[in-house]
Enzyme design. Sequence first.
Site, short mmCIF file in Angstrom:
data_model
loop_
_atom_site.label_atom_id
_atom_site.label_comp_id
_atom_site.label_asym_id
_atom_site.label_seq_id
_atom_site.Cartn_x
_atom_site.Cartn_y
_atom_site.Cartn_z
N GLU A 285 0.82 -1.21 0.00
CA GLU A 285 0.00 0.00 0.00
C GLU A 285 0.86 1.27 0.00
OE1 GLU A 285 -3.73 -0.78 2.11
OE2 GLU A 285 -3.70 1.29 2.79
N HIS A 314 8.16 -26.59 0.47
CA HIS A 314 7.45 -27.65 -0.26
C HIS A 314 6.32 -27.05 -1.09
CE1 HIS A 314 9.61 -30.84 1.87
NE2 HIS A 314 9.74 -29.87 2.75
N LYS A 424 -13.11 1.99 -2.46
CA LYS A 424 -14.11 2.27 -1.41
C LYS A 424 -15.28 3.04 -1.99
CE LYS A 424 -11.13 2.85 2.64
NZ LYS A 424 -10.61 3.83 3.59
O1 PA5 Z 1 -2.64 1.28 6.11
C1 PA5 Z 1 -3.63 1.94 5.92
O2 PA5 Z 1 -3.63 3.18 5.91
C2 PA5 Z 1 -4.96 1.24 5.69
O3 PA5 Z 1 -4.75 -0.12 5.53
C3 PA5 Z 1 -5.87 1.51 6.87
O4 PA5 Z 1 -5.29 1.01 8.04
C4 PA5 Z 1 -7.23 0.82 6.63
O5 PA5 Z 1 -7.77 1.27 5.41
C5 PA5 Z 1 -8.17 1.13 7.76
O6 PA5 Z 1 -8.34 2.52 7.88
P1 PA5 Z 1 -8.92 3.16 9.18
O7 PA5 Z 1 -7.92 2.98 10.28
O8 PA5 Z 1 -9.11 4.60 8.85
O9 PA5 Z 1 -10.20 2.45 9.48
#
Ligand code: PA5
Length: 453
Positions: A285, A314, A424
Site C-alpha cells: 500500500e 514444499h 471504497k
Molecule cells: O494502512 C492503511 O492506511 C490502511 O490499511 C488503513 O489502516 C485501513 O484502510 C483502515 O483505515 P482506518 O484505520 O481509517 O479504518
Amino acid sequence: MTLSVGGVLAPPLDRAHGLRRGEVSHALRGLRKLVPELLARGASAGFLQLPRRRAGLAAVEAEARYWRRRGVDDVIHIGIGGSSLGAETLMRALAHPQHNALPAERRRAPRVHFVDNVDGASLSALLDWIDLERSCVHVVSKSGGTVETAAGFQIVQGAFGRAGVDWRRHTVLTTGEGALRKLGESEAVRMLEFPADIGGRFSALSPSGLLTPAIAGVDVAGVIAGARRFANRAARSSASENPALVAAAIAWLFDTEKNKPIHVLMPYADALEPLSRWYVQLAGESLGKLRGVGAQRKSVGPTPLPARGTTDQHSQVQLFVEGPADKLVMFVTPLADRRRVPIPALAPAAYLRGVALGELMRAEQAGTEIALARAGRPSLNWEIPEIATETLGELLIAFQLMTAAQAELYGVDAYDQPGVEAGKVAAFALIGREGYQEERAAIERGRPPLWKI
Ligand code: PA5
C-alpha cells in the site's frame, strides 16, 4: 538484529542478477537525509518518532490495566488493514502460540479475536458463543469511517443489545478525528488517541497495534524499548550502517535495475507468519503507486509476497529457485529458540540424533539460501537473536523505515493510498449509499462486456 546481505552481491552472482557494493553505496546517497528528516517532520511521517513518545505507551498500559482489572475473558479487536495487522503480528509473535486454547488459569489474560473482514460466517460464529457480559471490544479506525470496521462494530453492538448488555461499558475506541470519535464523545465511551501523524500501516507501535496485545498480557513496553533502540541507532549511524536503509537500497535496485520486482518476505517461524502479511500490506500500500503527472505518469513499486519457512519449501521455493529470475528473497531467521524441542530420532530418520527442531529449521533456511545462490538468485537475511519483545519492536520499525526509504527512492508518497480510496467509493456506490449516485451511473456505463462460461 543483523542484516546479512552477502547473498545479493555480484560476484559471485552474475552481473545480471547481483549488485556491486558501489551500486548500493550510490543508491544510499539519496537516503542520507531521510532519518533526520523523519525525526523532524510531522505530517504523516511520525512513525520514527513514535517510540520516543512516552505518553502514548503510558496511556496504552493504563488502559490495559483497566480491562485486566475488569477481568474480561475475551477481547474482540475490530479493524482492517493497518488497523488490525500490527496487533495481530504482535499477538502471534509474543503471546503463547496456543493463547486462546489455554485454560484460563494458565492464560491469566483474555482470549483475543480479530474481526478484520466482512465475513458473516466468521463473525456470527464468534458471536454464537462469546459471553458479551465478560468481553471487551477494541475498535480501531484512524478515519472512523471505514465501512468494514463500521459494519463489524454495528453487528457486535446489535449482539450486545440482544444480550441486554450495555455496549458502551464494554468498548474502547482507538481513533482519530472522525465519526467514531464523535460517537465516542456523545456516548461517553473510553477512547485512545490514534496519532494524527501516523497512517494505519505505520501504526503497529501506537495504541492501534499495542492495546489489544497489552490487554492479553504482552509486554508492550519491551516492544517499544526495542523500537526505540533501533530508532536511536538509526539517528546516530550513517546510511551505510543502517540495515533498513541498506535493505531499501538493495530492494529498489533489484526492482528498477535487475528486473526483480517480486520481493518475498520469508520468516522461518510460525510465530512470524503474520509479520509477513503485515509487511506485504505495508510495502504494497505504501509503494505501489502512480508516480508523476500527466503523460509522465508511471506505475511503480515492487510486488511483496509472503512465504513461511519451512512450509513453503514444499510449495513456493521450487518457483523461487527454478522459475522466472524475477525475485529477491528476504529471510527472517531467529538464531535461537524460545523452547528447545529435541527430535527423538527414531527409525527411519535416526540421522536426526542430537538435532532439535530449531536446528533443523535453521539448517533448512541455510539450505534454501544455498540453493538460491547456486541457482544464481539473490537473497538477504534478517537475523534476529530470538523472537522476543525487543526484537519484534526492532523488526517492526526497521521494516517501516525500509518502506519509507524505498518510497523516497521511487519518488512516491508512502503515506497515501488513492487506489484503495477508489475501490471504497465504488463499493459505496454499489451498496446504494446516498451521495454516490453519479459514481453508480459511471460504473454502469463503464461495465466490461459480459463473458460468463
Ligand atoms: O494502512 C492503511 O492506511 C490502511 O490499511 C488503513 O489502516 C485501513 O484502510 C483502515 O483505515 P482506518 O484505520 O481509517 O479504518
